[in-house]
Write a protein that holds these residues in place. Structure first.
Motif, mmCIF file in Angstrom:
data_model
loop_
_atom_site.group_PDB
_atom_site.id
_atom_site.type_symbol
_atom_site.label_atom_id
_atom_site.label_comp_id
_atom_site.label_asym_id
_atom_site.label_seq_id
_atom_site.Cartn_x
_atom_site.Cartn_y
_atom_site.Cartn_z
ATOM 1 N N SER A 83 0.829 -1.202 0.000
ATOM 2 C CA SER A 83 0.000 0.000 0.000
ATOM 3 C C SER A 83 0.865 1.254 0.000
ATOM 4 C CB SER A 83 -0.922 -0.009 1.219
ATOM 5 O OG SER A 83 -1.667 1.185 1.292
ATOM 6 N N SER A 86 2.846 1.532 -3.354
ATOM 7 C CA SER A 86 1.971 1.921 -4.464
ATOM 8 C C SER A 86 1.687 3.414 -4.436
ATOM 9 C CB SER A 86 0.657 1.135 -4.401
ATOM 10 O OG SER A 86 0.879 -0.234 -4.608
ATOM 11 N N ARG A 87 1.459 3.945 -3.242
ATOM 12 C CA ARG A 87 1.247 5.391 -3.133
ATOM 13 C C ARG A 87 2.500 6.147 -3.545
ATOM 14 N NH1 ARG A 87 -0.731 6.512 2.763
ATOM 15 N NH2 ARG A 87 -0.650 8.661 1.968
ATOM 16 N N GLU A 160 -3.982 -2.541 -6.218
ATOM 17 C CA GLU A 160 -3.681 -1.108 -6.269
ATOM 18 C C GLU A 160 -3.831 -0.511 -7.667
ATOM 19 O OE1 GLU A 160 -3.203 0.451 -3.497
ATOM 20 O OE2 GLU A 160 -3.073 -1.361 -2.259
#
Length: 303
Positions: A83, A86-87, A160
């Protein structure tokens, strides 16, 4: 006080190289593929994962199965790490896009680019005349090039990523009309006597002839006469030259079917929930160039 907090934070987190090696191994389910992704050796990935496990005091992978299976602790770490990464990847892409102005990159399999996108390229560039378009080949999960939009084949579920369907999957047999008289009476039975053109089994995301025969309810040939290709464009060229019968994905070879350069061999067709999807980072703004191009791609066929 601030410097003490900084020291404590650095001591809590494992080395970034170990975390990145773990992320790659978890995504690919293989140390070998992770090594290829990170451009290092397989032993280097193994050492980094082992160091991370020693640092955390837990086992992250169950190594008795292939592909690698995450343990509960490994899954918890991977969910949080992926997470965050991916950001970070989305932010980096946005910053790079700011530097490249209005350039947009689309990556897809060579067959999709050649037979679906290139015939529509004049309309695409006319729809976005003020933007520079870059096309790249590559749609394998272990070897994705850096791009704003990846066109991928599958079920539409990628972590994602948002996915918008471009083409649904309908698979049927085609050949050159010059070859058709040699195949005998119509029906799937005529295919058992034909030379079959097939993609390499490393491209297991698509049907091969064995699965296609079984899905349409026909027994595969006991000893098929097969030529195997590792590139769909080469396979189609062989079919156009009358070298055998190919499996066609509806929407890819429409131009050849319209002109009669290829014809359907039988009425049998295989369908599924899979297809070609335009994928892009989750959270992409709806008014962005990426979102507008994806909408244009999907509108060409209605998914």
């Amino acid at each position: 006080m601030q410097s003490c907090v900084g020291v404590m934070m650095r001591s809590v987190l494992p080395p970034l190289s170990d975390l990145l090696a773990f992320d790659a191994a978890a995504r690919h389910g293989s140390f070998t593929r992770a090594a290829r992704d990170m451009n290092v050796t397989q032993p280097a990935i193994s050492r980094r994962v082992a160091a991370l496990e020693a640092d955390l005091g837990v086992t992250l992978f169950g190594r008795e199965t292939r592909p690698l299976r995450l343990t509960p602790a490994g899954q918890t770490l991977f969910d949080v790490l992926r997470s965050g990464l991916s950001r970070l990847e989305t932010t980096v892409s946005e910053i790079r896009r700011m530097q490249t102005g209005d350039r947009l990159t689309i990556a897809a399999a060579p067959g999709f680019l050649t037979y679906w996108l290139l015939p529509r390229l004049p309309e695409l560039t006319a729809a976005f005349p003020d933007h520079e378009l870059r096309l790249m080949t590559g749609d394998q999960s272990h070897d994705l090039p850096e791009a704003d939009i990846h066109v991928r084949f599958g079920d539409g579920a990628w972590p994602e990523r948002e996915a918008v369907r471009i083409l649904s999957e309908e698979v049927f047999a085609v050949c050159s009309p010059l070859l058709l008289p040699d195949l005998g009476p119509p029906g799937s039975g005529r295919l058992k006597r034909a030379r079959l053109l097939q993609l390499s089994d490393r491209l297991d995301r698509r049907y091969d002839w064995q699965n296609w025969f079984r899905t349409v309810g026909a027994e595969p040939p006991a000893r098929p006469n097969t030529i195997i290709f590792d590139d769909y464009s080469l396979l189609v060229s062989a079919a156009l030259a009358g070298q055998g019968v190919a499996l066609c994905w509806s929407g890819l070879l429409d131009q050849h079917l319209r002109t009669g350069a290829l014809v359907r061999v039988s009425d049998e067709v295989v369908t599924s929930e899979r297809g070609y999807f335009a994928t892009f980072p989750a959270g992409t703004a709806h008014e962005s160039l990426v979102a507008k191009v994806v909408a244009w791609l999907a509108a060409q066929t209605g998914g």
